[in-house]
Design an enzyme around this catalytic site. Structure first.
Site, PDB file in Angstrom:
ATOM      1  N   ASN A   9       0.879  -1.172   0.000  1.00 29.00           N
ATOM      2  CA  ASN A   9       0.000   0.000   0.000  1.00 29.00           C
ATOM      3  C   ASN A   9       0.914   1.219   0.000  1.00 29.00           C
ATOM      4  O   ASN A   9       1.484   1.566   1.027  1.00 29.00           O
ATOM      5  CB  ASN A   9      -0.897  -0.022   1.247  1.00 29.00           C
ATOM      6  CG  ASN A   9      -1.716   1.256   1.384  1.00 29.00           C
ATOM      7  OD1 ASN A   9      -1.756   2.080   0.466  1.00 29.00           O
ATOM      8  ND2 ASN A   9      -2.367   1.424   2.538  1.00 29.00           N
ATOM      9  N   LYS A  11       0.132   4.220  -0.242  1.00 23.76           N
ATOM     10  CA  LYS A  11      -0.487   5.418   0.361  1.00 23.76           C
ATOM     11  C   LYS A  11      -0.239   6.621  -0.554  1.00 23.76           C
ATOM     12  O   LYS A  11      -0.152   6.453  -1.772  1.00 23.76           O
ATOM     13  CB  LYS A  11       0.026   5.614   1.788  1.00 23.76           C
ATOM     14  CG  LYS A  11      -0.125   4.323   2.624  1.00 23.76           C
ATOM     15  CD  LYS A  11       0.066   4.518   4.092  1.00 23.76           C
ATOM     16  CE  LYS A  11      -0.124   3.182   4.805  1.00 23.76           C
ATOM     17  NZ  LYS A  11      -0.022   3.276   6.252  1.00 23.76           N
ATOM     18  N   HIS A  94      -9.442   1.457   4.629  1.00 23.47           N
ATOM     19  CA  HIS A  94      -8.198   1.570   5.402  1.00 23.47           C
ATOM     20  C   HIS A  94      -8.438   2.480   6.609  1.00 23.47           C
ATOM     21  O   HIS A  94      -9.206   3.443   6.525  1.00 23.47           O
ATOM     22  CB  HIS A  94      -7.082   2.136   4.514  1.00 23.47           C
ATOM     23  CG  HIS A  94      -5.740   2.020   5.144  1.00 23.47           C
ATOM     24  ND1 HIS A  94      -5.291   2.927   6.077  1.00 23.47           N
ATOM     25  CD2 HIS A  94      -4.763   1.087   5.014  1.00 23.47           C
ATOM     26  CE1 HIS A  94      -4.085   2.555   6.485  1.00 23.47           C
ATOM     27  NE2 HIS A  94      -3.747   1.439   5.860  1.00 23.47           N
ATOM     28  N   GLU A  96      -6.791   4.797   7.790  1.00 22.09           N
ATOM     29  CA  GLU A  96      -6.530   6.223   7.522  1.00 22.09           C
ATOM     30  C   GLU A  96      -7.730   6.864   6.840  1.00 22.09           C
ATOM     31  O   GLU A  96      -8.045   8.030   7.089  1.00 22.09           O
ATOM     32  CB  GLU A  96      -5.254   6.369   6.669  1.00 22.09           C
ATOM     33  CG  GLU A  96      -4.013   6.086   7.508  1.00 22.09           C
ATOM     34  CD  GLU A  96      -2.854   5.467   6.740  1.00 22.09           C
ATOM     35  OE1 GLU A  96      -2.843   5.524   5.491  1.00 22.09           O
ATOM     36  OE2 GLU A  96      -1.947   4.920   7.402  1.00 22.09           O
ATOM     37  N   GLU A 166      -5.505  -4.852  10.360  1.00 24.64           N
ATOM     38  CA  GLU A 166      -4.456  -3.877  10.653  1.00 24.64           C
ATOM     39  C   GLU A 166      -4.774  -3.169  11.965  1.00 24.64           C
ATOM     40  O   GLU A 166      -5.569  -2.226  11.984  1.00 24.64           O
ATOM     41  CB  GLU A 166      -4.379  -2.827   9.531  1.00 24.64           C
ATOM     42  CG  GLU A 166      -4.051  -3.389   8.170  1.00 24.64           C
ATOM     43  CD  GLU A 166      -3.430  -2.337   7.255  1.00 24.64           C
ATOM     44  OE1 GLU A 166      -2.401  -2.639   6.658  1.00 24.64           O
ATOM     45  OE2 GLU A 166      -3.956  -1.214   7.172  1.00 24.64           O
ATOM     46  N   GLY A 172       2.667   2.074  10.868  1.00 24.89           N
ATOM     47  CA  GLY A 172       3.675   3.126  10.741  1.00 24.89           C
ATOM     48  C   GLY A 172       4.388   3.457  12.043  1.00 24.89           C
ATOM     49  O   GLY A 172       5.105   4.448  12.132  1.00 24.89           O
ATOM     50  N   SER A 211       3.490  -2.381  10.268  1.00 25.56           N
ATOM     51  CA  SER A 211       4.936  -2.517  10.466  1.00 25.56           C
ATOM     52  C   SER A 211       5.483  -3.883  10.050  1.00 25.56           C
ATOM     53  O   SER A 211       6.371  -4.417  10.708  1.00 25.56           O
ATOM     54  CB  SER A 211       5.305  -2.182  11.925  1.00 25.56           C
ATOM     55  OG  SER A 211       4.916  -0.859  12.240  1.00 25.56           O
TER      56      SER A 211
HETATM   57  P1  13P Z   1       3.144   0.215   7.692  1.00 22.13           P
HETATM   58  O1  13P Z   1       3.606  -1.063   7.051  1.00 22.13           O
HETATM   59  O2  13P Z   1       3.924   1.421   7.227  1.00 22.13           O
HETATM   60  O3  13P Z   1       3.028   0.094   9.171  1.00 22.13           O
HETATM   61  O4  13P Z   1       1.658   0.479   7.138  1.00 22.13           O
HETATM   62  C1  13P Z   1       0.712  -0.515   7.265  1.00 22.13           C
HETATM   63  C2  13P Z   1      -0.479  -0.135   6.469  1.00 22.13           C
HETATM   64  O5  13P Z   1      -1.220   0.751   6.826  1.00 22.13           O
HETATM   65  C3  13P Z   1      -0.717  -0.865   5.212  1.00 22.13           C
HETATM   66  O6  13P Z   1      -1.977  -0.587   4.713  1.00 22.13           O
END
Ligand code: 13P
Length: 247
Positions: A9, A11, A94, A96, A166, A172, A211
């Site tokens: 992803n 982002k 997601h 976010e 997740e 992150g 992560s």
């Molecule tokens: P990270 O791997 O940067 O923690 O992000 C996870 C994520 O949100 C994947 O959609």
């Protein structure tokens, strides 16, 4: 029996030029053909990345979709538009998007139906916050996200849907859920799908995200109910993404 699926992803990262450099870096390597590799890229890079992926087995995904096919929805992108570009997967719900763009279980549900209606496979994200986990409500939260997100989805569609668990506190942050905790929740999600769809629970693929890095992917992928990973940060480095797919 379930094909492992490692999805990046990206982002809101990578201009077209940067995207093509990253794809080039990935293409210089042999990827495990038994693992499905997917890159979910920004809308602006979809067309160019699709062309760059033509001579590979890497699949293309988007990070969102609107539930209507067209109309007065300024700034949105629809299923037919994505399908036309060759998108095979779409991340939906997601954390976010739930946090910053008011995505709800109801909009997630409409988007899952829209994606399926256009032959795009949804990657449906669920997961609890740190507060919810500490209050002992993680299962309750995830259970309700799954039940509401899947309302009205027919059982024939289950094999085409991926769920990404997740935990928000692991995204992150460098904090990964322990592989046992991650597997316990993925197993709980599969049980919930079993309550809704019976044996189809064996066909749905469940990813862990938060992560995931080359140094922890192996342990996570060794768990019984973890079928893949949805990866943010580490998917932006060609070398790391290759290592993740070749775990
Ligand atoms: P990270 O791997 O940067 O923690 O992000 C996870 C994520 O949100 C994947 O959609």
């Amino acid at each position: 029996m379930r094909t492992p699926i490692i999805a990046g992803n990206w982002k809101m990262n990578n201009t077209i030029k940067e995207a093509l450099t990253l794809i080039d870096g990935i293409k210089g390597n042999e990827l495990n053909a038994n693992v499905e590799a997917v890159v979910c890229v920004p809308f602006t890079a979809i067309k160019d990345v699709k062309e760059a992926l033509n001579d590979t087995n890497i699949k293309l995904g988007s990070q969102n979709i609107h539930w209507e096919d067209n109309g007065a929805f300024t700034g949105e992108i629809s299923g037919p538009m994505l399908k036309e570009l060759g998108v095979e997967y779409c991340i939906i719900g997601h954390s976010e998007r739930r946090q910053y763009f008011n995505e709800t279980d109801d909009t997630v549900n409409k988007k899952v139906k829209a994606a399926l209606g256009h032959g795009i496979k949804p990657i449906v994200c669920v997961g609890e916050s740190l507060d919810q986990r500490e209050e002992g409500k993680a299962e309750e939260v995830v259970n309700s996200q799954v039940i509401n997100g899947f309302k009205g989805i027919p059982s024939e569609a289950i094999k085409d849907i991926v769920i990404a668990y997740e935990p928000i506190w692991a995204i992150g942050t460098g904090k990964t859920a322990s592989s046992d905790d991650a597997n316990a929740m993925c197993s709980f999600i599969r049980k919930t799908i079993g309550e809704l769809y019976g044996d189809e629970k064996e066909n749905i693929r469940i990813q862990y995200g938060g992560s995931v890095k080359p140094n922890n992917v192996n342990e996570l992928m060794g768990k019984s109910d973890i079928d893949g990973a949805l990866v943010g940060g580490a998917s932006l480095k060609a070398e790391d993404f290759v290592k993740l797919v070749n775990y």
